[in-house]
Design a protein around this motif. Structure first.
Motif, PDB file in Angstrom:
ATOM      1  N   ALA A 333     -12.208  -0.747   3.252  1.00 52.84           N
ATOM      2  CA  ALA A 333     -12.364  -1.656   4.386  1.00 52.84           C
ATOM      3  C   ALA A 333     -13.628  -2.500   4.262  1.00 52.84           C
ATOM      4  CB  ALA A 333     -12.393  -0.859   5.688  1.00 52.84           C
ATOM      5  N   GLU A 334     -14.681  -1.941   3.706  1.00 51.87           N
ATOM      6  CA  GLU A 334     -15.944  -2.666   3.579  1.00 51.87           C
ATOM      7  C   GLU A 334     -15.843  -3.869   2.649  1.00 51.87           C
ATOM      8  OE1 GLU A 334     -18.651   0.305   2.300  1.00 51.87           O
ATOM      9  OE2 GLU A 334     -19.118   1.022   4.324  1.00 51.87           O
ATOM     10  N   GLN A 335     -14.863  -3.873   1.743  1.00 49.30           N
ATOM     11  CA  GLN A 335     -14.731  -4.984   0.801  1.00 49.30           C
ATOM     12  C   GLN A 335     -13.268  -5.381   0.648  1.00 49.30           C
ATOM     13  OE1 GLN A 335     -16.696  -2.372  -2.230  1.00 49.30           O
ATOM     14  NE2 GLN A 335     -14.983  -2.974  -3.548  1.00 49.30           N
ATOM     15  N   LEU A 336     -12.547  -5.363   1.759  1.00 50.69           N
ATOM     16  CA  LEU A 336     -11.117  -5.654   1.729  1.00 50.69           C
ATOM     17  C   LEU A 336     -10.834  -7.072   1.254  1.00 50.69           C
ATOM     18  CD1 LEU A 336      -8.276  -4.602   2.330  1.00 50.69           C
ATOM     19  CD2 LEU A 336      -8.563  -5.363   4.698  1.00 50.69           C
ATOM     20  N   GLU A 337     -11.768  -7.988   1.485  1.00 49.48           N
ATOM     21  CA  GLU A 337     -11.535  -9.378   1.070  1.00 49.48           C
ATOM     22  C   GLU A 337     -11.420  -9.531  -0.438  1.00 49.48           C
ATOM     23  OE1 GLU A 337     -16.049  -8.954   1.432  1.00 49.48           O
ATOM     24  OE2 GLU A 337     -14.240  -8.202   2.416  1.00 49.48           O
ATOM     25  N   ASP A 338     -11.887  -8.534  -1.198  1.00 47.60           N
ATOM     26  CA  ASP A 338     -11.801  -8.588  -2.651  1.00 47.60           C
ATOM     27  C   ASP A 338     -10.499  -7.996  -3.192  1.00 47.60           C
ATOM     28  OD1 ASP A 338     -14.377  -9.654  -2.685  1.00 47.60           O
ATOM     29  OD2 ASP A 338     -15.305  -7.677  -2.761  1.00 47.60           O
ATOM     30  N   ALA A 339      -9.691  -7.429  -2.321  1.00 51.94           N
ATOM     31  CA  ALA A 339      -8.463  -6.764  -2.766  1.00 51.94           C
ATOM     32  C   ALA A 339      -7.371  -7.785  -3.052  1.00 51.94           C
ATOM     33  CB  ALA A 339      -7.987  -5.772  -1.710  1.00 51.94           C
ATOM     34  N   GLU A 340      -6.390  -7.360  -3.831  1.00 49.82           N
ATOM     35  CA  GLU A 340      -5.217  -8.177  -4.128  1.00 49.82           C
ATOM     36  C   GLU A 340      -4.000  -7.560  -3.454  1.00 49.82           C
ATOM     37  OE1 GLU A 340      -4.796  -8.650  -8.304  1.00 49.82           O
ATOM     38  OE2 GLU A 340      -6.806  -9.500  -8.582  1.00 49.82           O
ATOM     39  N   LEU A 341      -3.005  -8.399  -3.225  1.00 51.93           N
ATOM     40  CA  LEU A 341      -1.829  -7.974  -2.473  1.00 51.93           C
ATOM     41  C   LEU A 341      -1.151  -6.776  -3.120  1.00 51.93           C
ATOM     42  CD1 LEU A 341       0.194  -8.311  -0.203  1.00 51.93           C
ATOM     43  CD2 LEU A 341       1.355 -10.063  -1.558  1.00 51.93           C
ATOM     44  N   GLU A 342      -0.991  -6.796  -4.429  1.00 51.70           N
ATOM     45  CA  GLU A 342      -0.281  -5.712  -5.102  1.00 51.70           C
ATOM     46  C   GLU A 342      -1.001  -4.375  -4.954  1.00 51.70           C
ATOM     47  OE1 GLU A 342      -0.038  -6.513  -9.235  1.00 51.70           O
ATOM     48  OE2 GLU A 342      -2.214  -6.649  -9.525  1.00 51.70           O
ATOM     49  N   ASP A 343      -2.299  -4.416  -4.737  1.00 52.24           N
ATOM     50  CA  ASP A 343      -3.076  -3.175  -4.632  1.00 52.24           C
ATOM     51  C   ASP A 343      -3.001  -2.534  -3.249  1.00 52.24           C
ATOM     52  OD1 ASP A 343      -3.970  -3.457  -7.294  1.00 52.24           O
ATOM     53  OD2 ASP A 343      -5.518  -4.852  -6.644  1.00 52.24           O
ATOM     54  N   ILE A 344      -2.796  -3.339  -2.207  1.00 46.92           N
ATOM     55  CA  ILE A 344      -2.763  -2.772  -0.854  1.00 46.92           C
ATOM     56  C   ILE A 344      -1.354  -2.339  -0.456  1.00 46.92           C
ATOM     57  CG2 ILE A 344      -4.757  -4.118  -0.121  1.00 46.92           C
ATOM     58  CD1 ILE A 344      -2.876  -5.982   1.360  1.00 46.92           C
ATOM     59  N   LEU A 345      -0.373  -2.585  -1.316  1.00 46.89           N
ATOM     60  CA  LEU A 345       0.992  -2.123  -1.049  1.00 46.89           C
ATOM     61  C   LEU A 345       1.090  -0.648  -1.461  1.00 46.89           C
ATOM     62  CD1 LEU A 345       2.994  -5.248  -2.254  1.00 46.89           C
ATOM     63  CD2 LEU A 345       2.663  -4.494   0.110  1.00 46.89           C
ATOM     64  N   ILE A 346       0.561   0.216  -0.620  1.00 51.63           N
ATOM     65  CA  ILE A 346       0.506   1.653  -0.912  1.00 51.63           C
ATOM     66  C   ILE A 346       1.819   2.288  -0.462  1.00 51.63           C
ATOM     67  CG2 ILE A 346      -0.719   3.795  -0.437  1.00 51.63           C
ATOM     68  CD1 ILE A 346      -3.210   2.113   0.138  1.00 51.63           C
ATOM     69  N   PRO A 347       2.539   2.929  -1.356  1.00 52.71           N
ATOM     70  CA  PRO A 347       3.824   3.543  -0.977  1.00 52.71           C
ATOM     71  C   PRO A 347       3.627   4.628   0.081  1.00 52.71           C
ATOM     72  CG  PRO A 347       3.605   3.406  -3.369  1.00 52.71           C
ATOM     73  CD  PRO A 347       2.266   3.063  -2.789  1.00 52.71           C
ATOM     74  N   ASN A 348       4.625   4.763   0.923  1.00 52.66           N
ATOM     75  CA  ASN A 348       4.609   5.813   1.937  1.00 52.66           C
ATOM     76  C   ASN A 348       5.100   7.101   1.294  1.00 52.66           C
ATOM     77  OD1 ASN A 348       4.651   7.350   4.222  1.00 52.66           O
ATOM     78  ND2 ASN A 348       6.165   6.137   5.318  1.00 52.66           N
ATOM     79  N   LEU A 349       4.247   8.115   1.258  1.00 50.28           N
ATOM     80  CA  LEU A 349       4.575   9.363   0.594  1.00 50.28           C
ATOM     81  C   LEU A 349       4.986  10.456   1.571  1.00 50.28           C
ATOM     82  CD1 LEU A 349       1.604   9.351  -1.932  1.00 50.28           C
ATOM     83  CD2 LEU A 349       3.948   8.612  -2.343  1.00 50.28           C
ATOM     84  N   GLY A 350       5.293  10.061   2.810  1.00 51.31           N
ATOM     85  CA  GLY A 350       5.711  11.054   3.799  1.00 51.31           C
ATOM     86  C   GLY A 350       7.070  11.640   3.457  1.00 51.31           C
ATOM     87  N   TYR A 351       7.295  12.859   3.900  1.00 52.42           N
ATOM     88  CA  TYR A 351       8.549  13.538   3.600  1.00 52.42           C
ATOM     89  C   TYR A 351       9.694  13.057   4.501  1.00 52.42           C
ATOM     90  CZ  TYR A 351       5.627  16.667   0.863  1.00 52.42           C
ATOM     91  OH  TYR A 351       4.749  17.168  -0.070  1.00 52.42           O
ATOM     92  N   SER A 352       9.378  12.623   5.704  1.00 52.14           N
ATOM     93  CA  SER A 352      10.414  12.151   6.612  1.00 52.14           C
ATOM     94  C   SER A 352      10.784  10.709   6.289  1.00 52.14           C
ATOM     95  CB  SER A 352       9.930  12.258   8.063  1.00 52.14           C
ATOM     96  OG  SER A 352       8.762  11.468   8.244  1.00 52.14           O
ATOM     97  N   VAL A 353      11.964  10.294   6.791  1.00 50.26           N
ATOM     98  CA  VAL A 353      12.411   8.921   6.559  1.00 50.26           C
ATOM     99  C   VAL A 353      11.486   7.982   7.320  1.00 50.26           C
ATOM    100  CG1 VAL A 353      14.299   7.291   6.836  1.00 50.26           C
ATOM    101  CG2 VAL A 353      14.777   9.672   6.229  1.00 50.26           C
ATOM    102  N   GLY A 354      10.948   7.046   6.632  1.00 51.65           N
ATOM    103  CA  GLY A 354      10.014   6.120   7.259  1.00 51.65           C
ATOM    104  C   GLY A 354       9.994   4.808   6.523  1.00 51.65           C
ATOM    105  N   THR A 355       8.898   4.088   6.690  1.00 53.13           N
ATOM    106  CA  THR A 355       8.773   2.786   6.049  1.00 53.13           C
ATOM    107  C   THR A 355       8.533   2.940   4.550  1.00 53.13           C
ATOM    108  OG1 THR A 355       6.416   2.797   6.588  1.00 53.13           O
ATOM    109  CG2 THR A 355       7.902   1.699   8.132  1.00 53.13           C
TER     110      THR A 355
END
Length: 604
Positions: A333-355
């Motif tokens: 969060a402290e340097q979010l402006e330096d991130a790229e789109l592909e890097d912030i697309l974090i997969p949802n690893l929850g066991y239940s059906v979700g996003t």
């Protein structure tokens, strides 16, 4: 590699099966067993050099009259180290180097080979040579790596600590100040492989190392030793950037998942951080990752956003501790402006059906970012004075960058049919209106969401569209939105109105200077049938219109926009059309003077 030779006699030892035999005129009178090896030796040379062996020999009792047999299975360094120790006792020539000095030093301590049992004994000889070894980077690294084979003796003799302090001191010094003396033999060749003398190559220039010259070497160390080395480097004042660089390199080498996520595929650098393979056990990876996060300097920007997000994703996969994940989210969060789109697309690893993607994680990161970057003096993100924005232009730069990044993120996740409207709205609403220079991005995301969620009610669609400011849509976006059947009718009215207003403003600017634009707007905008000036069609008025009035207003606005477009096309085809068009808009006298003066200047 540095080495010295001790002893002067030729080698009188030979190996017969699993037994070392000293070939002399005297018959062996003592047998020493070390691991699976046996040594047939003589008591006298051993007694003269060791304090332990005489005690063991004197305590040995054998009633059958056979040779004295001693067991030294716990001697540090094992049979290999004892072989060299035995040869030293016989004054046979042996070689000390960085790879065996630690084991021999520990073995000599175990056997009590002090100066009380002979001048120039093995403890003193190995201590003196160890000091020489610690003066060279490569030799110090080799010595440190051998310490793990003779623990805890190496710790008790402070050899591990001395090696670590030596390496930390060398890595913390700027190598460009003193050349390459600490890097050992690596400094004797230039990039082309030509041998250098005194640091001078064929081109007349010496090749200086970068600040990362030591990263690869220390990546061979096991985690506990590496941690101690990093802490020692911090204590000696190493720059946080260099510390973080080493930690990033070490993590990429030892965490297979992180290497794949970060695109680290350089085959020339793919070597294990241990003697065999990179850490495979999930529990070991969890310990390593949490240790890396703890060791990372706190300074902002020392680690790239790509690396931090890769660590965060790996932490979720291997179920790192909540505190570790929270630490990483805060750093991102402290340097979010330096991130790229592909890097912030974090997969949802929850066991239940979700996003498909972890929206909750992104929400937490974004909330932290906005709290970190709230411009001073702005308490309400919805209403911001233009003067305040100008005064805080520098502070708004990261926010505007993140606004663009999040619009792209919203467009990516909007197609997920499992993404609920409240979550989409909550994530989009975190970015304040003043951060979006254009609302084209959020409009694109809203359009994708509406297309992927056709079951939304009219009320829900209107709530969703409140996320965008129609006034900040580009002409191209307005044109698209005006024909978008998925948008609520009230939104279409606003879009068409602002498109008409933008077209009129563009035309007005061709005739008048900026100080007359406001007056021109007042004359240009016709009265509506309901008695309201079109400039007064605000969102509040739109909300109060009935459905039939809305349809009528949309039709009128569409006709007027089409009429304005036709007039613009006429202006582009013929200069004579200016007088006709200006007459329609009520600009007859001013445009006549404008073209009259233009013609007069041309005649002159």
């Amino acid at each position: 590699m540095t080495s010295i030779f001790l002893g002067s006699k030729s080698d009188a030892f030979y190996l017969e099966g699993q037994t070392w035999i000293c070939k002399t005129e005297l018959t062996s009178d003592v047998i020493i067993e070390v691991e699976d090896m046996s040594f047939q030796l003589h008591k006298f040379p051993l007694i003269n050099r060791s304090g332990l062996l005489p005690k063991m020999i004197s305590e040995f009792h054998n009633n059958d009259g056979k040779d004295c047999i001693l067991e030294l299975h716990d001697i540090p360094g094992g049979a290999k180290a004892f072989e060299l120790v035995a040869k030293f006792c016989y004054d046979v020539k042996i070689e000390l180097n960085a790879l065996n000095v630690v084991a021999i030093r520990c073995a000599s301590e175990y056997l009590q080979m002090t100066e009380d049992h002979g001048e120039g004994n093995l403890i003193m000889q190995t201590e003196n040579f160890l000091e020489e070894v610690l003066g060279d980077w490569n030799d110090s690294m080799k010595a440190l790596q051998t310490c793990k084979d003779v623990l805890p003796y190496a710790e008790e003799l402070h050899i591990v600590t001395r090696c670590i302090n030596s390496l930390a001191a060398k890595a913390s010094v700027d190598p460009t100040l003193f050349g390459w003396p600490m890097i050992g033999q690596a400094n004797t060749k230039n990039l082309g492989g030509t041998i250098l003398w005194n640091g001078i190559g064929p081109g007349g220039k010496s090749r200086s190392p970068g600040a990362d010259w030591w990263y690869k070497d220390v990546a061979f160390l096991d985690l506990p030793t590496y941690r101690r080395l990093i802490l020692a480097m911090k204590s000696k004042g190493m720059k946080p950037d260099n510390v973080a660089g080493s930690l990033m390199h070490y993590a990429k080498m030892c965490l297979p998942g992180l290497s794949r996520q970060s695109g680290f595929h350089d085959s020339t650098d793919c070597f294990p951080c241990t003697n065999s393979t990179a850490i495979q056990s999930e529990s070991d990876q969890r310990v390593l990752l949490e240790e890396i996060v703890e060791l990372l300097p706190m300074e902002r920007g020392v680690a790239s956003s790509k690396f931090l997000l890769g660590l965060l994703q790996t932490a979720m996969i291997i179920h790192a501790s909540p505190s570790c994940r929270e630490n990483l989210e805060k750093r991102v969060a402290e340097q979010l402006e330096d991130a790229e789109l592909e890097d912030i697309l974090i997969p949802n690893l929850g066991y239940s059906v979700g996003t498909l993607y972890d929206i909750d994680c992104m929400q937490r990161i974004l909330d932290r970012f906005v709290s970190f970057n709230q411009p001073e003096g702005i308490t309400s993100p919805g209403i911001v004075d233009e003067g305040e924005l100008m005064a805080n232009a520098v502070a708004l730069t990261p926010v505007t960058m993140v606004a663009k990044l999040m619009d792209g993120y919203l467009a990516e996740v909007a197609s997920d049919v499992n993404l609920k409207l409240p979550k989409f709205q909550s994530l989009a609403a975190v970015i304040p209106d003043y951060a979006r220079q254009s609302t084209d991005g959020i409009y694109h995301a809203i359009d994708i969401y509406l297309k992927s969620h056709p079951w939304l009610t009219d009320s829900e669609r209107e709530q969703l569209c409140r996320l965008m400011n129609c006034q900040n849509l580009s002409l191209e976006a307005c044109t698209h939105a005006a024909q978008n059947e998925r948008l609520p009718l009230r939104v279409l009215v606003q879009v068409l109105f602002f498109e008409q207003l933008r077209l009129r403003t563009t035309i007005t600017s061709w005739f008048f200077s900026s100080d007359n634009v406001e007056d021109s707007h007042a004359r240009m905008l016709p009265k509506s049938s309901g008695g309201l000036n079109q400039a007064e069609i605000t969102q509040e008025h739109v909300q109060n219109l009935s459905f039939e009035e809305m349809r009528s207003r949309v039709s009128d606005l569409e006709k007027e926009c089409s009429s304005i477009r036709e007039e613009i096309q006429k202006l582009e085809r013929s200069e004579s059309a200016w007088s006709i068009f200006s007459g329609k808009l009520g600009f007859g006298m001013r445009t006549k003077r404008f073209f009259g003066s233009k013609q007069a200047s041309t005649d002159r």
